[in-house]
Design a protein around this motif. Structure first.
Motif, PDB file in Angstrom:
ATOM      1  N   THR A   6       3.850   1.128  -6.423  1.00  0.00           N
ATOM      2  CA  THR A   6       3.815   2.585  -6.204  1.00  0.00           C
ATOM      3  C   THR A   6       2.680   3.040  -5.283  1.00  0.00           C
ATOM      4  N   ASP A   7       1.951   2.116  -4.680  1.00  0.00           N
ATOM      5  CA  ASP A   7       0.867   2.465  -3.736  1.00  0.00           C
ATOM      6  C   ASP A   7       1.497   2.844  -2.394  1.00  0.00           C
ATOM      7  N   HIS A   8       2.064   4.065  -2.353  1.00  0.00           N
ATOM      8  CA  HIS A   8       2.805   4.553  -1.194  1.00  0.00           C
ATOM      9  C   HIS A   8       1.959   5.482  -0.329  1.00  0.00           C
ATOM     10  N   ALA A   9       2.354   5.606   0.919  1.00  0.00           N
ATOM     11  CA  ALA A   9       1.614   6.399   1.905  1.00  0.00           C
ATOM     12  C   ALA A   9       1.546   7.881   1.560  1.00  0.00           C
ATOM     13  N   ASP A  10       2.525   8.414   0.850  1.00  0.00           N
ATOM     14  CA  ASP A  10       2.498   9.842   0.544  1.00  0.00           C
ATOM     15  C   ASP A  10       1.403  10.210  -0.454  1.00  0.00           C
ATOM     16  N   LYS A  11       0.727   9.213  -1.006  1.00  0.00           N
ATOM     17  CA  LYS A  11      -0.332   9.476  -1.986  1.00  0.00           C
ATOM     18  C   LYS A  11      -1.741   9.391  -1.392  1.00  0.00           C
ATOM     19  N   ILE A  12      -1.833   8.979  -0.152  1.00  0.00           N
ATOM     20  CA  ILE A  12      -3.170   8.851   0.438  1.00  0.00           C
ATOM     21  C   ILE A  12      -3.713  10.219   0.844  1.00  0.00           C
ATOM     22  N   LEU A  13      -5.029  10.278   0.991  1.00  0.00           N
ATOM     23  CA  LEU A  13      -5.711  11.482   1.450  1.00  0.00           C
ATOM     24  C   LEU A  13      -6.190  11.213   2.879  1.00  0.00           C
ATOM     25  N   PRO A  14      -5.434  11.678   3.876  1.00  0.00           N
ATOM     26  CA  PRO A  14      -5.779  11.364   5.272  1.00  0.00           C
ATOM     27  C   PRO A  14      -7.196  11.796   5.660  1.00  0.00           C
ATOM     28  N   ASP A  15      -7.646  12.946   5.171  1.00  0.00           N
ATOM     29  CA  ASP A  15      -8.990  13.417   5.534  1.00  0.00           C
ATOM     30  C   ASP A  15     -10.075  12.491   4.988  1.00  0.00           C
ATOM     31  N   LEU A  16      -9.899  11.991   3.773  1.00  0.00           N
ATOM     32  CA  LEU A  16     -10.867  11.057   3.208  1.00  0.00           C
ATOM     33  C   LEU A  16     -10.895   9.770   4.021  1.00  0.00           C
TER      34      LEU A  16
END
Length: 189
Positions: A159-169
């Motif tokens: 479930t480590d999918h791209a929609d869960k990342i924080l781009p600014d961080l």
């Protein structure tokens, strides 16, 4: 940073470990840093080498090989900044491990952070130093630090999918590592 992740599961509907945070985030940071280095107008005194390792999840295969084969003499390496899982958790917080044993790197990260403005939590998880690609370097006496986020519910899961990342961080942490590396390479002892 490492670019590998766990091999696919043998059962289940979702079998692929995408590894968006672990560690596509660190690999993307390396690519961005390499690109930014190509635009630096005043070259630094020392070289900055950007390395993506494989086999981290299988026991640091790539970084162990690097330290054993020494494509760069280990005594010539002034600093290692490892980026592994840099895009989840608090939107403005990154963890820095290894700072007490690497004061020059710690100082460079502090200077860089005056521009970036992240909340840096230092040395809360010293056991993390043994769990990523900085470890083979530390075992050989090379100053190294680890930038990461806290483990999360998708750590080592499909479930480590791209929609869960924080781009600014991820972007801020990338900028932090880039500026720190540039500072280190311009202020060689």
């Amino acid at each position: 940073a490492h670019y590998d992740h766990l091999k696919p599961r043998t059962t289940g509907e979702d079998r692929i470990y995408n590894g968006a945070d672990d560690n596509a985030s660190g690999t993307a940071a390396l690519i961005a840093i390499a690109e930014a280095l190509g635009h630096v107008e005043t070259p630094p005194i020392a070289s900055i080498v950007v390395v993506a390792f494989t086999g981290e999840e299988a026991g640091f295969v790539g970084s162990r090989h690097f330290t054993k084969s020494e494509p760069i003499q280990l005594q010539d390496i002034q600093a290692v900044i490892n980026l592994d899982m840099i895009s989840r958790g608090d939107s403005n917080t990154i963890f820095l491990e290894g700072a007490p044993d690497a004061p020059r790197i710690s100082q460079a990260i502090s200077k860089a952070n005056k521009t970036v403005g992240l909340t840096i939590i230092r040395d809360k998880h010293p056991d993390w130093l043994r769990r990523s690609d900085q470890w083979p370097f530390l075992q050989q006496g090379v100053p190294a630090v680890f930038l990461s986020v806290e483990d999360h519910e998708d750590y080592h899961r499909v479930t480590d999918h791209a929609d869960k990342i924080l781009p600014d961080l991820a972007a801020k942490t990338t900028r932090l590592a880039f500026l720190a590396a540039l500072y280190l390479a311009r202020h060689v002892p």
